[in-house]
Enzyme design. Sequence first.
Site, PDB file in Angstrom:
ATOM      1  CB  CYS A  22      30.500  23.945 -25.909  1.00 13.16           C
ATOM      2  SG  CYS A  22      31.183  24.915 -27.226  1.00 13.16           S
ATOM      3  CB  THR A1468      27.829  29.003 -31.381  1.00  8.69           C
ATOM      4  OG1 THR A1468      28.130  29.386 -30.041  1.00  8.69           O
ATOM      5  CG2 THR A1468      26.353  29.078 -31.615  1.00  8.69           C
ATOM      6  CB  CYS A1469      32.624  27.561 -29.260  1.00  8.37           C
ATOM      7  SG  CYS A1469      32.176  26.187 -28.221  1.00  8.37           S
ATOM      8  CB  ALA A1470      32.200  22.847 -31.508  1.00  4.35           C
TER       9      ALA A1470
END
Length: 1502
Positions: A22, A1468-1470
């Site tokens: 990620c 968290t970014c997705a």
Amino acid sequence: MENRGQKRMEVVEELPADKRACNSQDFRPSASGSSAQAQTTNGTSSGHENTEAEAQTTNGTSSGHENTEADMDTSSSASASASASASASHSSRSDGEQEQDKDSDYGSCDSDEVEPRHRVLQEYQRQRSSGDQGKLKSLLSSLSEETDPSLQLTGLTELCEVLSFCTEESLSSQMADSLSPVLVNLAKHEHNADIMLLAIRAITYLSDVYPRSVAFLVRHDTIPALCQRLLTIEYLDVAEQCLQALEKISRDQPAACLNAGAIMAVLSFIDFFSTSIQRVAISTVVNICRKLPSESPSLFMDAVPILCNLLQYEDRQLVENVAICLTKIADRVSQSPALLDQLCSHGLIHQSTHLLNLNSRTTLSQPVYNGVIGLLRKLSSGSALAFRTLYELNIGYRLKEIMSTYDISHSVSSTHPINACSNQVHEVLKLVIELLPALPEEDSKLTLEKESFLVNQPDLLQQFGADMLPVMIQVLNSGANVYVSYGCLSAIHKLTCLSKSYDLVELLKNANISSVLAGVLARKDPHVVFVALQIAEVLLEKYRDTFLNCFIKEGVFFAIEALLNSDRGSADLSQKPVAKESVQCLCQSFALASSSQTCKIENDSVYILATRIKERFFGPEVFDSEKGLTDVLRNLKNLSVALNDLMNVPIDAHVHDEKFFSIWNQIGERLNGRESVSTFEFTKSGVVKSLANYLSNGLYQRKLSKADPEFESLPYVGKRFEMFTRLLWSDGEATSSVLVQKLQSSLSSLETFPIVLNQTMKQRNSFAAVPNGRYTSYPSLRVRFVKAEGETCLRDHSKDFVTVDPLCYLDDVDQYMWPKVHLEPLDSIEAKDQAIECQSSQLQSTSISCQGESSSHMEIDSPDAPESQVSQEEDPEQLPGPCDDSVQHDSSSSEKEDALPRLLFRLEGLELERSVTVYQAILLHKFKSETESTDGSKMSASHSITYEKAPQLADSHEIPNPLGSMDNDECHAFLSYLFAHRLALRLKGTNPAAYDILFLLKSLEGMNRFLFHLICQERINAFGEGRLENLDDLRVEVRPVPYAEFVSTKLTEKLEQQLRDSFAASTCGLPPWFTELMDSCPFLFSFEVKSKYFRLAAFGSQQVNHHPQHLSSSSGHGEGREGRPATASLPRKKFLAFREKILDSAAQMMELYGNQKVVIEVEYDEEVGTGLGPTLEFYTLVSRAFQNPDLGMWRSDRSSSPSGLFPRPWSCASAAFPTVLKKFVLLGTVVAKALQDGRVLDLPFSKAFYKLILGQELSSFDIHFVDPELCKTLVELQAVARRRKVSAKAQELSFRGASIEDLCLEFTLPGYTDYDLGHRSDDDMVNLDNLEEYIKAIVNATVCDGIEKQVEAFRSGFNKVFSIEHLRIFNEEEVETMLCGERDLFNMNEVLDHIKFDHGYTSSSPPVENLLEILHEFDKEQQRAFLQFVTGCPRLPPGGLASLNPKLTIVRKHGSDSSEADLPSVMTCANYLKLPPYSSKEKMKEKLIYAITEGQGSFHLS
């Protein structure tokens, strides 16, 4: 059948078990179950450190994203320059075991290196191709001659390897032609499955790498061979490989695949394959169905039963492709009722309607969803069976759901007025109209069959009407565009013609069809008016007794008379635009297939029909000025006259209260009476104008200046509003709510604000000579400036047309023109001429040089464009944005105020407005045309503007805030709000009735907003005058009208349509009424549309869709990497932050990037996570750091204050004060930057502080939102002070049984004894004589002078990023939502709709059901912790879970053998939660709570 388990390179059954990769840019969650493509990513993960024991990485390539990240810089709060230089250097990537290069995702492709790398790659490819050609010839020779199976197997293995790596240049047609028969023969090698597998794999690779080889493969009978293998299906891997090969071949040869029976071959055993292979099979069918022949329908009709069955599957991609196939098949057989019946007999109608269910497990993308509605329409059009089935399935209920939940604002395409494929409401209306058989003049056998069915089944038609009528009328009332309005009216017309039920009549009456028709008849499009007249005629023919009085009461007959008087029937049709593009006529827009494109409405059709209705259904007495009025209207007119007469009584007379009380009670009784007041009666009576005039004492109709004698009446105006508030809210919010609703419906019926759609103005760069000679990213206007006749003081400048920036102001044009036309003294004329010639020649040479230098980037406009303008590609940052111009204009307006206009500009004899842009000024002039939506093509024409010397007027301009010079009056805050941003008087000239309504709505909204203040003040006055005796009676509990009731759905819809116009959205080029209403009455627009307008005005078109709230989660369009909003033109900057010095990091970040239009992304020192999650967490950590009591920024020194954060008072002399001010500057910058980047903060500001942010003044009553107990005490003390002023027995006054002196109050600020309240000694005590002074000092310290510097510091910090004035359009609650997202975290009823399940989980999986139950059981703090764990932020963005982008995705986590020991992990970014399949709910809850509490505070590889 045997599963050989062969490894197939092109098919990957599942993605890596732990999708840990990620990085900050590249990750986007795959489509549901899309395991056909392996997604390998590079590097950094934002899983939490202690949620997994082992750190494993997948080291792949981040292809396709490097160029977009070339502008990403890296900065650090410790050493910005060192980090920036470090990010520019390249370090080698590790194999996944070593520490990864933190900047590999950002700076991996520098523009300087692209060319050499490209040349090296080309040279390598040339060498590789020549080597591959030699290998292929050798392999071809050996395979052609070899008969030994083992050697054939070796040769095929080597061939597959060569083909998998070679390029198109390595192959030739001759080689493909030679290879094809060899491979086909080997594919038929039934005795050796491995040879078959590799031969078919080679065919797949050959088709893929060299598409021209498909023709040779087809010629050598490849397709029948592959189909045979599929139908015999001995080996699963061979069959799967056949499907892969057929999918490649079907792209180029769909007809050959169809004729060979490929559809049935790929579908026959589809259930044996995995989801990814099923998708490949259906993709093959889609390719074939794109070009179906008109003959031999059996080739594809045989597959319909299987396809209908596949519609029940859960995989979205599979179901969508099946729906596309069936739509194509229905298109092909649409002319054959027998074949359409055959389609229906296989359950297609049932399955399709199931897909339309809004709660269906399989959610379709918008285009496919619309396609399914279109499919049902085609079936019902040609098949009586489909028609009957849809009615029996109660399709009306399903369509009602779609219409009522779908956002009406998306009901028209932004590029074309009619675009049925992209428009859901349009498709629904087409289906509704198709389900209502054609009128008698279009009789056919099929139509008669449908009609007889409805005659025999009247209940079905009644049910359909009951479902659809209310929602269509709701759409009509919401201000839908002319096309949707026409569709709704056409459907209602058909329904009224067909129905013979009196139940439908009741429905129409309840939906107030009379009022709707009256509003429609006032519109300007003849098609819409004609259908409305048709409906009126049918209703009067069938149910005259029922509707005759309704039509009089609602003003339908008055509208018909107005039509006849204006003779609009012929005028309208002469103005129908004849565009170069063939824009479909409204008559044809809902026809299934139209051979005739001519308009069905003749020039005088409207006039003839209106005349016929008038003569047939009512006599002349209806239009008599008195007889035609209803009793309600007469009564209201009399009350309006009485209110006007009250204006003649002196303003300070005491009889005002009593008389106004009597008149208003009668009006209120009428509004709440048994006999309802229609919108027509309400507007026709004049009550609105009289009420507005009385309450404002006439001030709302004139400019306010100190010289105006009425200016002195403002205190009395305040008292009138105070009294009106008491009357209006005497029974709670009931009467006020009724009045607001009446005003809203009146505004909807009377407003005529036009929409301007610039569909002919292509987006292109152009050169604008006026006012300052620069390139713009939008078209310029061609203008010839002509000296007015008789003008002798100015010289002529009408040599030729010049290009003018449409978004500059006329003041700028004045500055440009004045030196060129001003006649100076004789001795300086020659010098001036030379200067002008020199300037114009320089301008010309600049234009020519640009044209010569950038020929490769030129885009010459077509000959029919205004002029041959040059288009030049420039860096977007180099071109000042048009919205920036408006900001610059605002900022420089103070400098221009002193300079009076020197020139007067006129267009066609009428003076142009100076307060708006050139574009808006010309629009205002064009609005007099008789079109409902002004066509922007008028703007691209040439314009001749005359100029003359402006008369030098005396300085009598309106003062911006007339109340600033008033003493601190009781109603000062309310009046300041009411008159500070006044309605533009221009609206009064163009539409007086709408102006009166708008003022009254603005007054009511102000009263509603200041309800607590006004009621408190009224109670204080009552206590002072002796009407109240007990201090407990001063307590106020107010019930304001819900804010949503002030929102005008019609105006909101109009602004939505305008913002979707390409020119408006890219340039802020809105018609002037939008900006004027947004400035003076922003409450009329919904929060969603205001948010779009705000982002456009504040940041320009680059960020209109940047905020997560404005993104559609169901569509990938407009999303960047990681599902981020599209901000392609904004560079990204990476910043290194330190957790232990978070505020210092924030200060460094803002110093570096605060005033730059860049998107900042954060990574933490000694952590590898970067991207959206860490950035959101950074803002959360900064938010919490600002709440630290040690900073001394907030009252009470506790961040947990229930009223929220509010600045604590500071004396300027305090040593700590400068540090506090710096913190407020930083806070302002952080808040503005978070808004600009679309980040959510966790700062619980108080309502009073939001008011200060919005530039509003605070009064003593606002302390209620800061310290309720202090406010309560101050109100009681104010009441005592008030009575002392009024009462003769002042000395006997007491405060709850004690004298003021006995309270022993010192002249100090409660809670802040170090704050200096004024020039008094410390021994001074409060008594009755100085009580009022003491109250003023406390209020001043709490909400005025004591916090003034802090607020100024906050606003100055904010203004470093963008102007804080842009926030004025929001109220306090809306600003809080913009900054901090939604208060309510999870609405459990909607959770399933907005969460995506993938890779092993569905919505019905037991672990998923357990998780949802656990979330429901969590308290608020646990829900916040869960959100922060998954997204990086403890609050949801505006719009809630539905606006979270990317969608919250829950997947099955594949870990160790014992999943019970594994912990959940996240990216968290997705917004990606990897959840192990725990055996019980209790175990899951235990592990989840551990993860969300212990897994915070760092980002590491999972």
